[in-house]
Design a protein around this motif. Structure first.
Motif, PDB file in Angstrom:
ATOM      1  N   TYR A  32       0.829  -1.203   0.000  1.00 36.74           N
ATOM      2  CA  TYR A  32       0.000   0.000   0.000  1.00 36.74           C
ATOM      3  C   TYR A  32       0.866   1.257   0.000  1.00 36.74           C
ATOM      4  O   TYR A  32       0.651   2.176  -0.788  1.00 36.74           O
ATOM      5  CB  TYR A  32      -0.934  -0.004   1.209  1.00 36.74           C
ATOM      6  CG  TYR A  32      -1.878   1.169   1.255  1.00 36.74           C
ATOM      7  CD1 TYR A  32      -3.084   1.133   0.558  1.00 36.74           C
ATOM      8  CD2 TYR A  32      -1.570   2.316   1.997  1.00 36.74           C
ATOM      9  CE1 TYR A  32      -3.959   2.206   0.592  1.00 36.74           C
ATOM     10  CE2 TYR A  32      -2.437   3.399   2.039  1.00 36.74           C
ATOM     11  CZ  TYR A  32      -3.629   3.339   1.334  1.00 36.74           C
ATOM     12  OH  TYR A  32      -4.495   4.418   1.369  1.00 36.74           O
ATOM     13  N   THR A  34       3.735   2.190  -1.230  1.00 32.27           N
ATOM     14  CA  THR A  34       4.768   1.778  -2.195  1.00 32.27           C
ATOM     15  C   THR A  34       5.990   2.701  -2.181  1.00 32.27           C
ATOM     16  O   THR A  34       7.096   2.277  -2.519  1.00 32.27           O
ATOM     17  CB  THR A  34       4.186   1.741  -3.612  1.00 32.27           C
ATOM     18  OG1 THR A  34       3.559   3.001  -3.911  1.00 32.27           O
ATOM     19  CG2 THR A  34       3.151   0.629  -3.731  1.00 32.27           C
ATOM     20  N   ASN A 155      -9.002  -5.881   4.587  1.00 35.79           N
ATOM     21  CA  ASN A 155      -8.184  -4.699   4.328  1.00 35.79           C
ATOM     22  C   ASN A 155      -7.084  -4.666   5.384  1.00 35.79           C
ATOM     23  O   ASN A 155      -7.331  -5.033   6.542  1.00 35.79           O
ATOM     24  CB  ASN A 155      -9.035  -3.420   4.398  1.00 35.79           C
ATOM     25  CG  ASN A 155      -8.281  -2.195   3.909  1.00 35.79           C
ATOM     26  OD1 ASN A 155      -7.366  -1.693   4.562  1.00 35.79           O
ATOM     27  ND2 ASN A 155      -8.665  -1.713   2.737  1.00 35.79           N
ATOM     28  N   TRP A 156      -5.899  -4.214   5.025  1.00 36.80           N
ATOM     29  CA  TRP A 156      -4.810  -4.203   5.995  1.00 36.80           C
ATOM     30  C   TRP A 156      -5.140  -3.312   7.194  1.00 36.80           C
ATOM     31  O   TRP A 156      -4.666  -3.562   8.307  1.00 36.80           O
ATOM     32  CB  TRP A 156      -3.505  -3.751   5.350  1.00 36.80           C
ATOM     33  CG  TRP A 156      -3.452  -2.315   4.895  1.00 36.80           C
ATOM     34  CD1 TRP A 156      -3.728  -1.838   3.651  1.00 36.80           C
ATOM     35  CD2 TRP A 156      -3.104  -1.167   5.696  1.00 36.80           C
ATOM     36  NE1 TRP A 156      -3.579  -0.467   3.618  1.00 36.80           N
ATOM     37  CE2 TRP A 156      -3.189  -0.033   4.852  1.00 36.80           C
ATOM     38  CE3 TRP A 156      -2.738  -0.988   7.020  1.00 36.80           C
ATOM     39  CZ2 TRP A 156      -2.920   1.260   5.308  1.00 36.80           C
ATOM     40  CZ3 TRP A 156      -2.464   0.302   7.478  1.00 36.80           C
ATOM     41  CH2 TRP A 156      -2.553   1.403   6.619  1.00 36.80           C
ATOM     42  N   ARG A 157      -5.966  -2.292   6.986  1.00 39.03           N
ATOM     43  CA  ARG A 157      -6.340  -1.400   8.086  1.00 39.03           C
ATOM     44  C   ARG A 157      -7.163  -2.150   9.138  1.00 39.03           C
ATOM     45  O   ARG A 157      -7.078  -1.852  10.334  1.00 39.03           O
ATOM     46  CB  ARG A 157      -7.128  -0.205   7.555  1.00 39.03           C
ATOM     47  CG  ARG A 157      -6.327   0.700   6.614  1.00 39.03           C
ATOM     48  CD  ARG A 157      -7.149   1.896   6.170  1.00 39.03           C
ATOM     49  NE  ARG A 157      -6.435   2.726   5.213  1.00 39.03           N
ATOM     50  CZ  ARG A 157      -5.549   3.671   5.548  1.00 39.03           C
ATOM     51  NH1 ARG A 157      -5.288   3.903   6.821  1.00 39.03           N
ATOM     52  NH2 ARG A 157      -4.942   4.385   4.612  1.00 39.03           N
TER      53      ARG A 157
END
Length: 253
Positions: A32, A34, A155-157
């Motif tokens: 995410y 990057t 989602n990574w969150r």
């Protein structure tokens, strides 16, 4: 098991997971952000430990001035806010700031658990509770990695929501933890000869931590970059390596 013991062990449950909980998500976070330096992404795991060490140094002062309940409440507020709010970060620096806050809270809770066991129970119970506390430490890491690996699929969150486990612990502290001061007894302080005797143990612990964080901070990133494993499996594999440790303390204490 009485309510005080349950509360202390609940505090033990959430401490070790502070750094390791989101280790399975590093690959997704790196993908995410990057433009972020990979070194900064790895600090998501290691930075809380630096904050924990800083909080350790302050704990002795706090334990003399404030009650165990105040220290626990403060630590848990920092833990929950720093842990869960990291999922709202808009850049890697905000994320690292929240991770640092998480570490400060954890650094207040870890020595408090040991102090409460020593202060609240006699020696016959202390040994058993120390074993249970160690088991709960590792159980928390196992559960956190598993849930984190499930949430990262969404989602990574979402993976940072695992830190909301601190909310029920917060309520238990408010209700069951005694509002007393825990001061360090002078006779328990280490002497020069004790340090010389224990330095090999310190060295071994240092090397163990270096290896641990080298593995946890790189495993997820490498798996994601090389497409070795699905994201949902990374946490399960990392949790498996810690699962055996849950039962080991009872054999040794």
């Amino acid at each position: 098991m009485n309510k005080l013991k349950t509360t202390i062990l609940s505090l033990s449950l959430i401490t070790v997971m502070a750094g390791a909980a989101v280790s399975p998500t590093l690959g997704a976070i790196g993908a995410y952000f990057t433009e972020a330096d990979p070194f900064l992404v790895k600090q998501i795991i290691t930075l809380p430990s630096l904050a924990i060490m800083m909080a350790f140094l302050l704990y002795g002062v706090f334990s003399v001035r404030f009650s165990s309940r105040i220290i626990a409440v403060t630590g848990l507020l920092l833990y929950i806010a720093g842990g869960a709010c990291a999922g709202l970060a808009q850049n890697i620096y905000e994320l690292l700031l929240f991770r640092f806050i998480l570490g400060l809270g954890t650094g207040l809770l870890m020595p408090l658990c040991t102090s409460l066991i020593s202060y609240s129970f006699d020696k016959s119970e202390q040994v058993t509770l120390m074993g249970y506390s160690s088991s709960m430490n590792n159980l928390g890491a196992v559960l956190a990695m598993i849930f984190s690996s499930v949430l990262v699929v969404i989602n990574w969150r979402c993976s940072f929501l695992v830190y909301l486990i601190g909310l029920p612990v917060f309520l238990m502290v408010l209700i069951f933890l005694p509002n007393v001061k825990i001061e360090n007894a002078k006779e328990n302080k280490l002497k020069g000869n004790d340090v010389k005797t224990l330095w090999p143990l310190y060295g071994a612990m240092f090397i163990t931590q270096v290896v641990f964080y080298a593995l946890t901070s790189n495993f997820s990133l490498v798996c994601a970059q090389e497409n070795l494993l699905p994201t949902s499996m990374i946490g399960s594999i990392m949790a498996f390596q810690a699962a055996a440790v849950v039962f080991l303390p009872e054999w040794f204490w």
